[in-house]
Design an enzyme around this catalytic site. Structure first.
Site, short mmCIF file in Angstrom:
data_model
loop_
_atom_site.label_atom_id
_atom_site.label_comp_id
_atom_site.label_asym_id
_atom_site.label_seq_id
_atom_site.Cartn_x
_atom_site.Cartn_y
_atom_site.Cartn_z
N ARG A 78 21.43 -32.72 14.54
CA ARG A 78 22.36 -32.48 15.08
C ARG A 78 21.58 -31.52 15.60
O ARG A 78 20.47 -30.81 15.05
CB ARG A 78 22.93 -32.03 13.75
CG ARG A 78 24.27 -30.46 14.33
CD ARG A 78 24.71 -30.02 13.43
NE ARG A 78 24.42 -30.40 11.76
CZ ARG A 78 25.17 -30.28 10.64
NH1 ARG A 78 26.93 -30.59 11.60
NH2 ARG A 78 25.30 -29.98 10.25
N ARG A 118 19.53 -27.17 11.57
CA ARG A 118 20.05 -25.94 10.00
C ARG A 118 19.38 -26.41 8.57
O ARG A 118 18.77 -27.72 9.04
CB ARG A 118 21.70 -26.71 9.27
CG ARG A 118 22.81 -25.47 10.19
CD ARG A 118 24.39 -26.23 9.86
NE ARG A 118 24.15 -26.86 8.71
CZ ARG A 118 25.67 -27.05 8.14
NH1 ARG A 118 26.79 -27.22 9.34
NH2 ARG A 118 25.81 -27.65 6.81
N ARG A 149 37.16 -28.73 -1.69
CA ARG A 149 36.15 -29.68 -1.20
C ARG A 149 36.21 -29.58 -2.69
O ARG A 149 35.53 -31.00 -3.34
CB ARG A 149 34.74 -29.00 -1.62
CG ARG A 149 33.73 -29.21 0.18
CD ARG A 149 32.93 -28.61 -0.43
NE ARG A 149 31.69 -29.24 0.62
CZ ARG A 149 31.03 -29.00 2.11
NH1 ARG A 149 31.97 -28.01 2.65
NH2 ARG A 149 31.08 -29.92 2.61
N LYS A 203 34.21 -32.90 11.66
CA LYS A 203 34.87 -32.09 11.27
C LYS A 203 35.00 -30.63 12.09
O LYS A 203 36.02 -29.81 12.61
CB LYS A 203 34.93 -31.25 9.93
CG LYS A 203 35.16 -32.38 9.07
CD LYS A 203 34.81 -31.86 7.26
CE LYS A 203 33.63 -31.21 6.94
NZ LYS A 203 32.50 -32.42 6.89
N ARG A 255 23.32 -33.84 0.26
CA ARG A 255 25.31 -33.36 0.41
C ARG A 255 26.29 -34.66 0.30
O ARG A 255 27.32 -34.46 -0.17
CB ARG A 255 25.00 -32.65 1.62
CG ARG A 255 23.96 -31.66 2.29
CD ARG A 255 24.19 -31.13 3.13
NE ARG A 255 24.87 -31.15 4.85
CZ ARG A 255 24.57 -30.98 5.31
NH1 ARG A 255 23.35 -31.12 6.13
NH2 ARG A 255 25.72 -31.55 6.38
#
Ligand code: AP5
Length: 219
Positions: free
Chosen positions: A134, A167, A95, A20, A178
């Site tokens: 990531r 992160r 969300r 996203k 998540r």
């Protein structure tokens, strides 16, 4: 806000790691409308320290959603800024069912064009593979992938030169949480937007430029 004004109000819906943020940044540059990423905004609030920051850290690092009221306030304020006159790209918001209803209401109240919803569909194993490797720029929020999309200079952001970080929620335990939160609280929005006939699904497992081309072809 006049309805005559040509606006793009675009919502990128997808699981953690669907791409996203990556797509929102490119769309923002092309369409000249801002990316509204509630994740980035919450990390910004968190970086300022204090009691709220501690609460946010505890929720975000355990993979839970932050209360609707707090997130809605951030979005409402952001949307009132002049750069959103031509529309916005919503990334990670809404969300929950309540957030979706509030956003619909806000768009009507402000006489904005209705949302176009692009659902970026990616298999769960691929989501995890992307997130564990990531790298993120803490300054401009650009995402990299250590293997697939590495920066030109190791650990340096190609755009702003800041040192890339992992992160705090990109570890396998929090990623699982998540994903659970996504499937329980956010995935039901697919049905919500399908009923409104505003949802388009695209295959997010293709390469970044191909996903981008698929999104553009829907606009
Ligand atoms: P947030 O920051 O929104 O995180 P997320 O939804 O978990 O999404 P990500 O940022 O992890 O993934 P992305 O889809 O943007 O993927 P990216 O483009 O980086 O939220 C964090 C937390 O904040 C939440 O857990 C919650 O606590 C809180 N929060 C935020 N919004 C909230 C809300 N509205 N309500 C309540 N709480 C909220 O790409 C991922 C990786 O894949 C990168 O390495 C990238 O290089 C790579 N990649 C991207 N596209 C491709 C591709 N096509 N092929 C291969 N690799 C790709």
């Amino acid at each position: 806000m006049g309805q005559g004004l040509k606006q793009n109000n675009l919502y990128l819906l997808g699981a953690p790691g669907a791409g996203k943020g990556t797509q929102a940044q490119q769309l923002s540059a092309l369409l000249h409308i801002p990316q509204i990423s509630t994740g980035d905004m919450l990390r910004e609030v968190r970086s300022q320290g204090g009691e709220l920051a501690a609460t946010l850290s505890s929720l975000m690092d355990s993979g839970k959603l932050v209360p609707d009221g707090l997130v809605v306030d951030l979005v409402r304020k952001r949307l009132s800024r002049p750069d959103c006159q031509g529309g916005a790209i919503f990334d990670g918001f809404p969300r929950t069912d309540d957030q979706a209803k509030i956003l619909d209401q806000l768009l009507v109240e402000q006489n904005r064009t209705p949302l176009k919803v692009v659902m970026i569909d990616v298999p769960v194993d691929e989501l995890k593979r992307r997130l564990v490797d990531r790298l993120t720029c803490p300054n401009c929020n650009r995402s990299y992938h250590a293997v697939d999309y590495p920066p030109r200079i190791p650990y340096r952001c190609d755009v702003c030169g800041a040192t890339l970080v992992t992160r705090s929620d990109d570890n396998l335990h929090t990623i699982e949480k998540r994903l659970e939160a996504y499937f329980r609280q956010t995935a039901p929005l697919i049905n919500y937007y399908e009923k409104q006939k505003s949802l388009i699904r695209i295959d997010g497992s293709k390469k970044i430029p191909d996903v981008f081309a698929s999104i553009l072809s829907c606009l």
